[in-house]
Design a protein around this motif. Structure first.
Motif, mmCIF file in Angstrom:
data_model
loop_
_atom_site.group_PDB
_atom_site.id
_atom_site.type_symbol
_atom_site.label_atom_id
_atom_site.label_comp_id
_atom_site.label_asym_id
_atom_site.label_seq_id
_atom_site.Cartn_x
_atom_site.Cartn_y
_atom_site.Cartn_z
ATOM 1 N N ILE A 94 0.848 -1.207 0.000
ATOM 2 C CA ILE A 94 0.000 0.000 0.000
ATOM 3 C C ILE A 94 0.876 1.247 0.000
ATOM 4 N N LEU A 95 1.871 1.232 0.897
ATOM 5 C CA LEU A 95 2.682 2.438 1.047
ATOM 6 C C LEU A 95 3.570 2.681 -0.181
ATOM 7 N N GLU A 96 3.879 1.587 -0.890
ATOM 8 C CA GLU A 96 4.774 1.756 -2.048
ATOM 9 C C GLU A 96 4.042 2.015 -3.354
ATOM 10 N N ASP A 97 2.695 1.754 -3.364
ATOM 11 C CA ASP A 97 1.948 1.884 -4.622
ATOM 12 C C ASP A 97 1.362 3.294 -4.734
ATOM 13 N N PRO A 98 1.933 4.111 -5.613
ATOM 14 C CA PRO A 98 1.461 5.498 -5.681
ATOM 15 C C PRO A 98 0.043 5.615 -6.252
ATOM 16 N N LYS A 99 -0.391 4.557 -7.003
ATOM 17 C CA LYS A 99 -1.710 4.648 -7.653
ATOM 18 C C LYS A 99 -2.852 4.363 -6.681
ATOM 19 N N MET A 100 -2.564 3.580 -5.652
ATOM 20 C CA MET A 100 -3.648 3.132 -4.771
ATOM 21 C C MET A 100 -3.771 4.097 -3.596
ATOM 22 N N SER A 101 -4.967 4.614 -3.400
ATOM 23 C CA SER A 101 -5.156 5.553 -2.292
ATOM 24 C C SER A 101 -5.484 4.771 -1.025
ATOM 25 N N MET A 102 -5.376 5.452 0.090
ATOM 26 C CA MET A 102 -5.723 4.854 1.381
ATOM 27 C C MET A 102 -7.174 4.356 1.337
ATOM 28 N N GLU A 103 -8.033 5.165 0.711
ATOM 29 C CA GLU A 103 -9.455 4.805 0.645
ATOM 30 C C GLU A 103 -9.642 3.486 -0.116
ATOM 31 N N ASP A 104 -8.872 3.323 -1.197
ATOM 32 C CA ASP A 104 -8.988 2.090 -1.976
ATOM 33 C C ASP A 104 -8.656 0.876 -1.106
ATOM 34 N N TYR A 105 -7.573 1.004 -0.358
ATOM 35 C CA TYR A 105 -7.162 -0.148 0.459
ATOM 36 C C TYR A 105 -8.143 -0.427 1.591
ATOM 37 N N LEU A 106 -8.680 0.639 2.165
ATOM 38 C CA LEU A 106 -9.673 0.433 3.234
ATOM 39 C C LEU A 106 -10.882 -0.300 2.660
ATOM 40 N N ASN A 107 -11.234 0.062 1.442
ATOM 41 C CA ASN A 107 -12.364 -0.557 0.762
ATOM 42 C C ASN A 107 -12.127 -2.057 0.548
ATOM 43 N N VAL A 108 -10.914 -2.383 0.099
ATOM 44 C CA VAL A 108 -10.574 -3.788 -0.126
ATOM 45 C C VAL A 108 -10.603 -4.550 1.203
ATOM 46 N N GLN A 109 -10.045 -3.925 2.240
ATOM 47 C CA GLN A 109 -9.978 -4.588 3.536
ATOM 48 C C GLN A 109 -11.376 -4.779 4.129
ATOM 49 N N ARG A 110 -12.234 -3.772 3.951
ATOM 50 C CA ARG A 110 -13.605 -3.898 4.483
ATOM 51 C C ARG A 110 -14.297 -5.088 3.807
ATOM 52 N N SER A 111 -14.116 -5.202 2.500
ATOM 53 C CA SER A 111 -14.752 -6.295 1.775
ATOM 54 C C SER A 111 -14.247 -7.640 2.296
ATOM 55 N N ALA A 112 -12.925 -7.737 2.526
ATOM 56 C CA ALA A 112 -12.356 -9.007 3.019
ATOM 57 C C ALA A 112 -12.907 -9.324 4.415
ATOM 58 N N LEU A 113 -13.038 -8.287 5.260
ATOM 59 C CA LEU A 113 -13.540 -8.535 6.608
ATOM 60 C C LEU A 113 -15.013 -8.944 6.587
ATOM 61 N N PHE A 114 -15.795 -8.351 5.661
ATOM 62 C CA PHE A 114 -17.199 -8.765 5.542
ATOM 63 C C PHE A 114 -17.272 -10.231 5.129
ATOM 64 N N ASP A 115 -16.388 -10.666 4.213
ATOM 65 C CA ASP A 115 -16.378 -12.090 3.819
ATOM 66 C C ASP A 115 -16.206 -12.968 5.054
ATOM 67 N N LYS A 116 -15.234 -12.573 5.887
ATOM 68 C CA LYS A 116 -14.943 -13.390 7.090
ATOM 69 C C LYS A 116 -16.110 -13.329 8.067
ATOM 70 N N TRP A 117 -16.645 -12.124 8.260
ATOM 71 C CA TRP A 117 -17.729 -11.921 9.232
ATOM 72 C C TRP A 117 -18.943 -12.768 8.858
ATOM 73 N N ILE A 118 -19.266 -12.757 7.558
ATOM 74 C CA ILE A 118 -20.450 -13.505 7.122
ATOM 75 C C ILE A 118 -20.210 -15.006 7.286
ATOM 76 N N GLU A 119 -18.976 -15.428 7.024
ATOM 77 C CA GLU A 119 -18.665 -16.854 7.209
ATOM 78 C C GLU A 119 -18.804 -17.228 8.692
#
Ligand SMILES: C[S@@+](CC[C@H](N)C(=O)[O-])C[C@H]1O[C@@H](n2cnc3c(N)ncnc32)[C@H](O)[C@@H]1O
Length: 349
Positions: free
Chosen positions: A66-91
């Protein structure tokens, strides 16, 4: 600032800070004489980001990316992480639900192990359905030209015939008041969801394709976009007043579609509404008839396109919704495009 002061300020330990330095996530200046580290404001900000991302479960390796990728914003990564956590939560929710049901069974003195096993198998099946969905169409690659490629007329086989009418009818059918929330799932570039913005509705757009979401955000900054899947919608229970969707559900198999409906039901408030316009046949007989007609007229383009996707059996979806206490109605635009509207009961059964 020195390491102990930074640790105190950020409520962490000097050891953790040194660990992140070893892993190459931070590189504070070092005093050549005494080897003391000196942290600038910028280092402290970077360290705060690292600590926050660790707290929400992102691995050290991913934080580095995340810190090295200039194209990806903090918001993008939070979005990806939220989606991954929802997958786990629903499971985990499914697992807890299965445990509750198993406990209930064991309270019966004559319970059989077969009952427990069938609950375990049901759980396994749910996990597999959620895990196995794949974007075999590569929607990221469609995003740039998606709007240009919506061809309204003049094709041997045109899935987008009546596209505008279908989107307009969803907006007319779903009754929402100003300030209410509408989820558009499989939002793509936002063509449906954006129509609700004019009514003063809060619109959340969910899609599994990050590129589609980027495009949607660029076109409609007022839409809140979230990365996520029909099979694990990244929203808490009872969160939205309506779920709408156009031209997306036919990328899921029948089993996946029913699980997607279950997810829509979960995030929907009591009395909430679902409205889906998609490629569908009325029932299996209708599918045979329409496909037969395409075959007779030698329309192989139609056959190939239909067989590449999972056009719904409308009756299957209607039966599921009715069983769950939804009031349902439908509209058919043409041989392959239909709409289902369903209203959830005031008290969910
Ligand atoms: C054909 S586009 C339709 C976009 C938009 N709803 C419209 O009507 O213009 C299908 C969209 O559904 C999304 N999609 C397909 N399967 C999905 C899934 N399982 N979960 C979330 N989104 C999905 C795709 O990424 C794509 O953006």
């Amino acid at each position: 600032m020195h390491i102990n002061e930074v640790a105190k300020q950020l409520n962490t330990t000097s050891r953790s800070i040194r660990f992140y330095e070893e892993k190459g996530l931070i590189s504070p200046e070092k005093d050549e004489e005494n080897n003391y580290r000196y942290f600038t404001e910028k280092d402290i900000l970077r360290l705060s980001t690292i600590l926050a991302l660790r707290e929400i479960g992102i691995s050290v390796m991913d934080i580095k990316k995340i810190l090295e990728d200039p194209k990806m914003s903090m918001e993008d990564y939070l979005n990806v992480q939220r989606s991954a956590l929802f997958d786990k939560w629903i499971e985990i929710k499914d697992m807890i639900h299965a445990i509750d049901q198993m406990v209930e069974k064991t309270e019966d003195d004559h319970y059989s192990m077969d009952n427990i096993l069938s609950l375990a198998n049901h759980l396994k099946n749910l996990k597999n359905i959620r895990k196995n969905w794949q974007d075999k169409w590569n929607f990221d690659s469609w995003a740039d030209d998606f709007d240009k490629n919506i061809k309204r007329i003049g094709h041997t086989f045109n899935v987008h015939q009546d596209y505008d009418e279908a989107l307009a009818m969803i907006v007319d059918t779903v009754q929402l008041k100003q300030g209410e929330t509408c989820l558009d799932i499989g939002i793509g570039t936002g063509n449906l969801g954006s129509k609700f913005l004019t009514e003063g509705i809060k619109v959340i757009g969910v899609d599994q394709s990050e590129k589609m979401l980027e495009m949607c955000k660029e076109k409609h900054p007022l839409i809140e976009v979230r990365k996520g899947n029909f099979l694990a919608i990244p929203l808490m229970d009872n969160h939205v007043d309506a779920v709408v969707s156009s031209y997306a559900l036919h990328h899921l198999t029948d089993d996946e579609k029913l699980l997607a409906l279950e997810e829509m039901r979960r995030v929907l408030k009591p009395n909430g509404q679902i409205c889906i316009a998609d490629l569908m046949f009325l029932n299996e007989d209708d599918r045979e008839q329409v496909m037969g007609d395409f075959r007779k007229s030698g329309n192989t383009e139609a056959i190939v396109a239909i067989e590449d996707e999972y056009y719904a059996d409308q009756l299957l979806l209607l039966n599921w919704l009715s069983e769950k206490g939804f009031e349902v109605k439908t509209h058919q635009f043409n041989d392959i495009l239909g709409m289902i509207y369903a209203k959830k009961a005031k008290k969910d059964g």
